[in-house]
Design a protein around this motif. Structure first.
Motif, PDB file in Angstrom:
ATOM      1  N   HIS A   8     -46.860 -26.261-137.749  1.00 33.62           N
ATOM      2  CA  HIS A   8     -46.982 -25.950-136.327  1.00 33.62           C
ATOM      3  C   HIS A   8     -45.889 -26.682-135.553  1.00 33.62           C
ATOM      4  O   HIS A   8     -45.604 -27.857-135.832  1.00 33.62           O
ATOM      5  CB  HIS A   8     -48.362 -26.382-135.823  1.00 33.62           C
ATOM      6  N   PRO A   9     -45.245 -26.037-134.566  1.00 28.67           N
ATOM      7  CA  PRO A   9     -44.165 -26.697-133.817  1.00 28.67           C
ATOM      8  C   PRO A   9     -44.574 -28.045-133.205  1.00 28.67           C
ATOM      9  O   PRO A   9     -43.754 -28.963-133.145  1.00 28.67           O
ATOM     10  CB  PRO A   9     -43.822 -25.674-132.728  1.00 28.67           C
ATOM     11  N   ALA A  10     -45.820 -28.165-132.785  1.00 28.06           N
ATOM     12  CA  ALA A  10     -46.269 -29.421-132.181  1.00 28.06           C
ATOM     13  C   ALA A  10     -46.435 -30.537-133.210  1.00 28.06           C
ATOM     14  O   ALA A  10     -46.559 -31.713-132.836  1.00 28.06           O
ATOM     15  CB  ALA A  10     -47.587 -29.206-131.433  1.00 28.06           C
ATOM     16  N   MET A  18     -47.168 -28.586-145.415  1.00 29.00           N
ATOM     17  CA  MET A  18     -48.592 -28.392-145.657  1.00 29.00           C
ATOM     18  C   MET A  18     -48.729 -27.347-146.751  1.00 29.00           C
ATOM     19  O   MET A  18     -48.264 -26.225-146.608  1.00 29.00           O
ATOM     20  CB  MET A  18     -49.300 -27.932-144.377  1.00 29.00           C
ATOM     21  N   SER A  19     -49.355 -27.713-147.875  1.00 29.49           N
ATOM     22  CA  SER A  19     -49.462 -26.809-149.027  1.00 29.49           C
ATOM     23  C   SER A  19     -50.874 -26.837-149.592  1.00 29.49           C
ATOM     24  O   SER A  19     -51.496 -27.897-149.693  1.00 29.49           O
ATOM     25  CB  SER A  19     -48.487 -27.213-150.131  1.00 29.49           C
ATOM     26  N   GLY A  20     -51.351 -25.666-149.959  1.00 26.57           N
ATOM     27  CA  GLY A  20     -52.604 -25.575-150.688  1.00 26.57           C
ATOM     28  C   GLY A  20     -52.324 -25.224-152.135  1.00 26.57           C
ATOM     29  O   GLY A  20     -51.328 -24.576-152.449  1.00 26.57           O
ATOM     30  N   TYR A  21     -53.186 -25.654-153.013  1.00 22.16           N
ATOM     31  CA  TYR A  21     -52.996 -25.348-154.439  1.00 22.16           C
ATOM     32  C   TYR A  21     -54.350 -25.116-155.096  1.00 22.16           C
ATOM     33  O   TYR A  21     -55.357 -25.717-154.727  1.00 22.16           O
ATOM     34  CB  TYR A  21     -52.230 -26.469-155.151  1.00 22.16           C
ATOM     35  N   ASP A  22     -54.358 -24.218-156.056  1.00 22.42           N
ATOM     36  CA  ASP A  22     -55.564 -23.880-156.816  1.00 22.42           C
ATOM     37  C   ASP A  22     -55.119 -23.563-158.235  1.00 22.42           C
ATOM     38  O   ASP A  22     -54.601 -22.482-158.517  1.00 22.42           O
ATOM     39  CB  ASP A  22     -56.273 -22.690-156.171  1.00 22.42           C
ATOM     40  N   ARG A 127     -66.347 -29.167-144.188  1.00 28.19           N
ATOM     41  CA  ARG A 127     -66.086 -27.855-143.569  1.00 28.19           C
ATOM     42  C   ARG A 127     -64.925 -27.143-144.261  1.00 28.19           C
ATOM     43  O   ARG A 127     -64.987 -25.937-144.518  1.00 28.19           O
ATOM     44  CB  ARG A 127     -65.804 -28.025-142.080  1.00 28.19           C
ATOM     45  N   LEU A 128     -63.878 -27.886-144.584  1.00 24.53           N
ATOM     46  CA  LEU A 128     -62.738 -27.293-145.277  1.00 24.53           C
ATOM     47  C   LEU A 128     -63.152 -26.764-146.652  1.00 24.53           C
ATOM     48  O   LEU A 128     -62.766 -25.666-147.059  1.00 24.53           O
ATOM     49  CB  LEU A 128     -61.616 -28.319-145.420  1.00 24.53           C
ATOM     50  N   ALA A 129     -63.933 -27.558-147.369  1.00 27.36           N
ATOM     51  CA  ALA A 129     -64.383 -27.135-148.692  1.00 27.36           C
ATOM     52  C   ALA A 129     -65.260 -25.895-148.602  1.00 27.36           C
ATOM     53  O   ALA A 129     -65.217 -25.024-149.481  1.00 27.36           O
ATOM     54  CB  ALA A 129     -65.139 -28.275-149.363  1.00 27.36           C
ATOM     55  N   GLY A 130     -66.041 -25.783-147.534  1.00 29.69           N
ATOM     56  CA  GLY A 130     -66.948 -24.657-147.382  1.00 29.69           C
ATOM     57  C   GLY A 130     -66.279 -23.358-146.982  1.00 29.69           C
ATOM     58  O   GLY A 130     -66.926 -22.304-146.972  1.00 29.69           O
ATOM     59  N   LEU A 131     -65.000 -23.418-146.654  1.00 27.86           N
ATOM     60  CA  LEU A 131     -64.281 -22.205-146.222  1.00 27.86           C
ATOM     61  C   LEU A 131     -63.617 -21.466-147.377  1.00 27.86           C
ATOM     62  O   LEU A 131     -62.776 -20.600-147.149  1.00 27.86           O
ATOM     63  CB  LEU A 131     -63.213 -22.569-145.183  1.00 27.86           C
ATOM     64  N   ASP A 132     -63.980 -21.787-148.593  1.00 25.90           N
ATOM     65  CA  ASP A 132     -63.304 -21.221-149.763  1.00 25.90           C
ATOM     66  C   ASP A 132     -63.279 -19.687-149.720  1.00 25.90           C
ATOM     67  O   ASP A 132     -62.243 -19.062-149.968  1.00 25.90           O
ATOM     68  CB  ASP A 132     -63.993 -21.700-151.039  1.00 25.90           C
ATOM     69  N   ARG A 133     -64.386 -19.063-149.378  1.00 29.26           N
ATOM     70  CA  ARG A 133     -64.439 -17.607-149.410  1.00 29.26           C
ATOM     71  C   ARG A 133     -63.652 -16.960-148.274  1.00 29.26           C
ATOM     72  O   ARG A 133     -63.392 -15.764-148.304  1.00 29.26           O
ATOM     73  CB  ARG A 133     -65.888 -17.124-149.391  1.00 29.26           C
ATOM     74  N   TRP A 134     -63.261 -17.742-147.264  1.00 30.18           N
ATOM     75  CA  TRP A 134     -62.510 -17.199-146.148  1.00 30.18           C
ATOM     76  C   TRP A 134     -60.998 -17.278-146.377  1.00 30.18           C
ATOM     77  O   TRP A 134     -60.215 -16.761-145.581  1.00 30.18           O
ATOM     78  CB  TRP A 134     -62.882 -17.928-144.855  1.00 30.18           C
ATOM     79  N   GLY A 135     -60.581 -17.976-147.403  1.00 30.86           N
ATOM     80  CA  GLY A 135     -59.165 -18.002-147.753  1.00 30.86           C
ATOM     81  C   GLY A 135     -58.409 -19.166-147.137  1.00 30.86           C
ATOM     82  O   GLY A 135     -58.932 -19.936-146.330  1.00 30.86           O
ATOM     83  N   ALA A 138     -57.813 -19.674-143.116  1.00 29.29           N
ATOM     84  CA  ALA A 138     -58.909 -20.301-142.369  1.00 29.29           C
ATOM     85  C   ALA A 138     -58.900 -21.810-142.556  1.00 29.29           C
ATOM     86  O   ALA A 138     -59.105 -22.572-141.605  1.00 29.29           O
ATOM     87  CB  ALA A 138     -60.248 -19.710-142.809  1.00 29.29           C
ATOM     88  N   ARG A 139     -58.655 -22.251-143.777  1.00 28.21           N
ATOM     89  CA  ARG A 139     -58.601 -23.691-144.036  1.00 28.21           C
ATOM     90  C   ARG A 139     -57.439 -24.345-143.294  1.00 28.21           C
ATOM     91  O   ARG A 139     -57.583 -25.391-142.661  1.00 28.21           O
ATOM     92  CB  ARG A 139     -58.461 -23.937-145.539  1.00 28.21           C
ATOM     93  N   PHE A 140     -56.279 -23.732-143.398  1.00 37.32           N
ATOM     94  CA  PHE A 140     -55.115 -24.291-142.717  1.00 37.32           C
ATOM     95  C   PHE A 140     -55.330 -24.355-141.208  1.00 37.32           C
ATOM     96  O   PHE A 140     -54.958 -25.326-140.553  1.00 37.32           O
ATOM     97  CB  PHE A 140     -53.870 -23.461-143.026  1.00 37.32           C
ATOM     98  N   ALA A 141     -55.927 -23.321-140.645  1.00 36.74           N
ATOM     99  CA  ALA A 141     -56.140 -23.290-139.198  1.00 36.74           C
ATOM    100  C   ALA A 141     -57.081 -24.405-138.762  1.00 36.74           C
ATOM    101  O   ALA A 141     -56.855 -25.061-137.731  1.00 36.74           O
ATOM    102  CB  ALA A 141     -56.702 -21.930-138.787  1.00 36.74           C
ATOM    103  N   LEU A 142     -58.146 -24.642-139.521  1.00 37.42           N
ATOM    104  CA  LEU A 142     -59.089 -25.710-139.183  1.00 37.42           C
ATOM    105  C   LEU A 142     -58.437 -27.075-139.293  1.00 37.42           C
ATOM    106  O   LEU A 142     -58.585 -27.929-138.404  1.00 37.42           O
ATOM    107  CB  LEU A 142     -60.308 -25.623-140.107  1.00 37.42           C
ATOM    108  N   LEU A 143     -57.693 -27.306-140.363  1.00 36.16           N
ATOM    109  CA  LEU A 143     -57.014 -28.586-140.540  1.00 36.16           C
ATOM    110  C   LEU A 143     -55.961 -28.785-139.457  1.00 36.16           C
ATOM    111  O   LEU A 143     -55.829 -29.881-138.886  1.00 36.16           O
ATOM    112  CB  LEU A 143     -56.368 -28.638-141.922  1.00 36.16           C
ATOM    113  N   GLU A 144     -55.224 -27.748-139.148  1.00 33.36           N
ATOM    114  CA  GLU A 144     -54.192 -27.817-138.121  1.00 33.36           C
ATOM    115  C   GLU A 144     -54.793 -28.172-136.757  1.00 33.36           C
ATOM    116  O   GLU A 144     -54.239 -28.991-136.017  1.00 33.36           O
ATOM    117  CB  GLU A 144     -53.484 -26.471-138.053  1.00 33.36           C
ATOM    118  N   GLU A 145     -55.922 -27.572-136.434  1.00 32.32           N
ATOM    119  CA  GLU A 145     -56.597 -27.875-135.168  1.00 32.32           C
ATOM    120  C   GLU A 145     -56.940 -29.363-135.084  1.00 32.32           C
ATOM    121  O   GLU A 145     -56.733 -30.012-134.052  1.00 32.32           O
ATOM    122  CB  GLU A 145     -57.861 -27.031-135.043  1.00 32.32           C
ATOM    123  N   HIS A 146     -57.446 -29.912-136.178  1.00 31.80           N
ATOM    124  CA  HIS A 146     -57.775 -31.343-136.216  1.00 31.80           C
ATOM    125  C   HIS A 146     -56.534 -32.207-136.029  1.00 31.80           C
ATOM    126  O   HIS A 146     -56.545 -33.155-135.235  1.00 31.80           O
ATOM    127  CB  HIS A 146     -58.450 -31.674-137.550  1.00 31.80           C
TER     128      HIS A 146
END
Length: 269
Positions: A8-10, A18-22, A127-135, A138-146
């Protein structure tokens, strides 16, 4: 599988990546996490990260939320067949703004977020762990907001003169002498080392080494022959490169290249 999120620019200047891995792996696989010129935050899902220093097996711990500052030795990560989470690479300014401490406070360490003033809180992790089915989006957006909320509240910054010294090393990829760096900042070499280490946790000579090593890894991933990697990254010769790989990665260059676990922690920028 790796998923990268555009910063995010800010958060520019605070978060480098920021990277996710599975990943699903051989349960016996052990990854060598190598050092780089960024602090690392790991948010682990499914299983806590099982990690220790290569030369300090008694320091082994299992952490869901981990922060590691600058260091010059490899970490051993026992994968247990699954590695699933998010990694943040933070700048020194990001350490102050998002973790609440200068980079020196977590240098050469593996620190639980519960021990940090503004680490990732337990409820956010759930909350991040619980968003698995949303992809991942959704996880990145929640973490970014925080992160944006935390950054907006923080007022701790890297002093201007030290930020300037860091930028010089960063922009030149470590290709600067200590005398030249001290001269550009306007300090003696001794004063530079004292102030720099006090803020970032490593002396400028070691940060320069990390930049050179990161350049070598990027060239190697691009398929360059090792002799070419050594020359272009600034090593005296291929033997010099090999010694540095063994010291920083705990492996020979060939072993590093063929490791079965090429995860995001291996990409110092």
């Amino acid at each position: 599988m790796q998923h990268d999120r555009r910063v995010h620019p800010a958060l520019a200047g605070l978060v480098h990546r920021m990277s996710g891995y599975d990943l699903r792996l051989d349960p016996r696989a052990v990854h060598h996490g190598v050092p780089g010129p960024s602090a690392t935050v790991i948010i682990s899902f499914d299983e806590p990260l099982d990690v220790t220093w290569c030369d300090q097996p008694d320091a082994r711990s299992r952490q869901w939320l981990l922060a590691s500052g600058l260091h010059t030795r490899p970490a051993l990560i026992r994968t247990h067949g699954v590695q699933h989470g998010i990694q943040l690479d933070l700048t020194p300014a990001g350490c102050r703004a998002l973790l609440g401490v200068p980079a020196a406070a977590i240098a050469r360490g593996l620190v639980a977020h519960a021990d940090l003033p503004t680490g990732i809180p337990h409820d956010l992790h759930e909350r991040l762990a619980g968003l698995d089915r949303w992809g991942w989006d959704a996880r990145f957006a929640l973490l970014e907001e925080h992160l944006l909320q935390v950054a907006a509240r923080q007022r701790s910054v890297v002093p201007d003169d030290l930020a300037h010294a860091w930028r010089l090393l960063d922009r030149r990829g470590g290709r600067v002498t200590m005398s030249g760096l001290a001269s550009e900042v306007g300090w003696s070499r001794r004063h530079l080392v004292t102030r720099f280490t006090g803020e970032f946790g490593l002396p400028p000579q070691e940060v320069r080494q990390l930049h050179r090593f990161g350049a070598a890894m990027r060239l190697a991933r691009a398929g360059q022959p090792w002799v070419e990697v050594a020359a272009r990254a600034g090593y005296a010769d291929q033997a010099h490169l090999s010694r540095e790989f063994r010291a920083l990665a705990g492996q020979t260059p060939t072993q590093w290249r063929s490791e079965v676990f090429p995860i995001v922690q291996d990409d110092p920028a």
